[in-house]
Design an enzyme around this catalytic site. Structure first.
Site, mmCIF file in Angstrom:
data_model
loop_
_atom_site.group_PDB
_atom_site.id
_atom_site.type_symbol
_atom_site.label_atom_id
_atom_site.label_comp_id
_atom_site.label_asym_id
_atom_site.label_seq_id
_atom_site.Cartn_x
_atom_site.Cartn_y
_atom_site.Cartn_z
ATOM 1 C CB SER A 156 -1.023 0.112 1.262
ATOM 2 O OG SER A 156 -1.585 1.281 1.368
ATOM 3 C CE1 TYR A 169 -4.578 -2.025 4.760
ATOM 4 C CE2 TYR A 169 -3.395 0.032 4.567
ATOM 5 C CZ TYR A 169 -3.914 -1.246 3.977
ATOM 6 O OH TYR A 169 -4.105 -1.328 2.677
#
Length: 288
Positions: A156, A169
């Site tokens: 990501s 995250y």
């Protein structure tokens, strides 16, 4: 757009009849990959948490590939023994694997660094350790087979620029980035290895993780767009598969990433992009 024939000519691992294992395959980017690869003639292994969503995904992929070319294995990637069991089922059913896509992930925000230890551990166990478990379970036998292979781990941009909002995250995806870089290095220095590792870095993508969105936001890409971009990047030999979206162009991403590493080089405050003293400086940098 690059054709399937061109992709398969450049990437023998994606030849018709080969096997693709996709974790997180019941929705989003994983399901888009399964559908596209099934249409290219690959046998598909869908791994995800068991339930109606996985069953529905399997039925959809089977309409493309044919029922005998689809294997569905309910798997919690956070548990090494379940990923080992997945590998056993795959090799028993299909004999080998040419593409491993470690894509399973969650985005549930456990909160501040000092809160919700169990929720932090759960997110990291899925997003980071799920990737490690996949590599441990599949790569040794892929190496022994000696055939062309690909490993794609889903990272990501948040693992690179680490914006405030969901620290757990960010930590998990930073780990995936570092692990995949080291994996690529290890594979290219492994005698006889014919496997390449790649880091998929999606932009804003409408998936099951898109919080509060029941319809695709205008700025988001679809999972299908991400997979089209990924396949073209694999043909080019890109390690970092940095996807744009309908809001962020590659030049924008490059500047944001350059600013992030500049925090270290210039000894600025952590996450200075969001520091009030640097708001105007960052804006000017982006416009330069």
């Amino acid at each position: 757009m690059i054709t399937d024939a061109e992709i398969q000519s450049a990437l023998p691992a994606l030849a018709s009849g080969n096997v693709a294992v996709i974790t997180g395959g019941a929705s989003g980017i994983g399901l888009a990959a399964a559908r596209r690869l099934a249409a290219m003639g690959l046998k598909i292994v869908l791994a995800d948490i068991g339930g109606a969503r996985l069953d529905e995904a399997a039925r959809g992929v089977a309409t493309i590939a044919g029922g005998s070319a689809v294997l569905v294995v309910a798997t919690d990637v956070s548990k090494a023994d379940e990923v080992d069991r997945l590998a056993e089922k795959v090799f028993d059913a299909f004999g080998g694997v040419s593409l491993l896509m470690n894509n399973a992930g969650v985005g549930n925000n456990p909160g501040k660094p000092w809160e919700n230890r169990d929720a932090w551990k759960r997110l990291l166990d899925i997003n980071f350790w799920g990737v490690v478990h996949g590599v441990e379970a599949f790569v040794p036998r892929m190496l022994v087979a000696g055939k062309p292979g690909l490993i794609v781990n889903t990272g990501s941009k948040q693992g690179i620029t680490t914006p405030p909002g969901n620290l757990a995250y960010n930590v998990s995806k930073s780990g995936v980035k570092t692990f995949t870089e080291g994996l690529a290095h290890a594979l290219r220095n492994e005698p006889g290895a014919n496997i390449a590792a790649h880091l998929l870095i999606p932009g804003f993508t409408f998936t099951g993780l898109t919080e509060g969105a029941t319809e695709k936001p205008a700025g988001a890409w679809t999972g299908e767009q991400v997979i089209d971009f990924m396949l073209a990047a694999l043909v080019r030999g890109d390690f970092y598969i940095l996807c744009p979206d309908n809001e962020a162009t590659r030049p924008m991403d490059e500047k944001r990433m350059a600013w992030a590493i500049g925090d270290i080089i210039e000894n600025r405050p952590a996450l200075s992009r969001w520091h009030p003293d640097y708001k105007e400086v960052f804006a000017a940098f982006m416009e330069s």
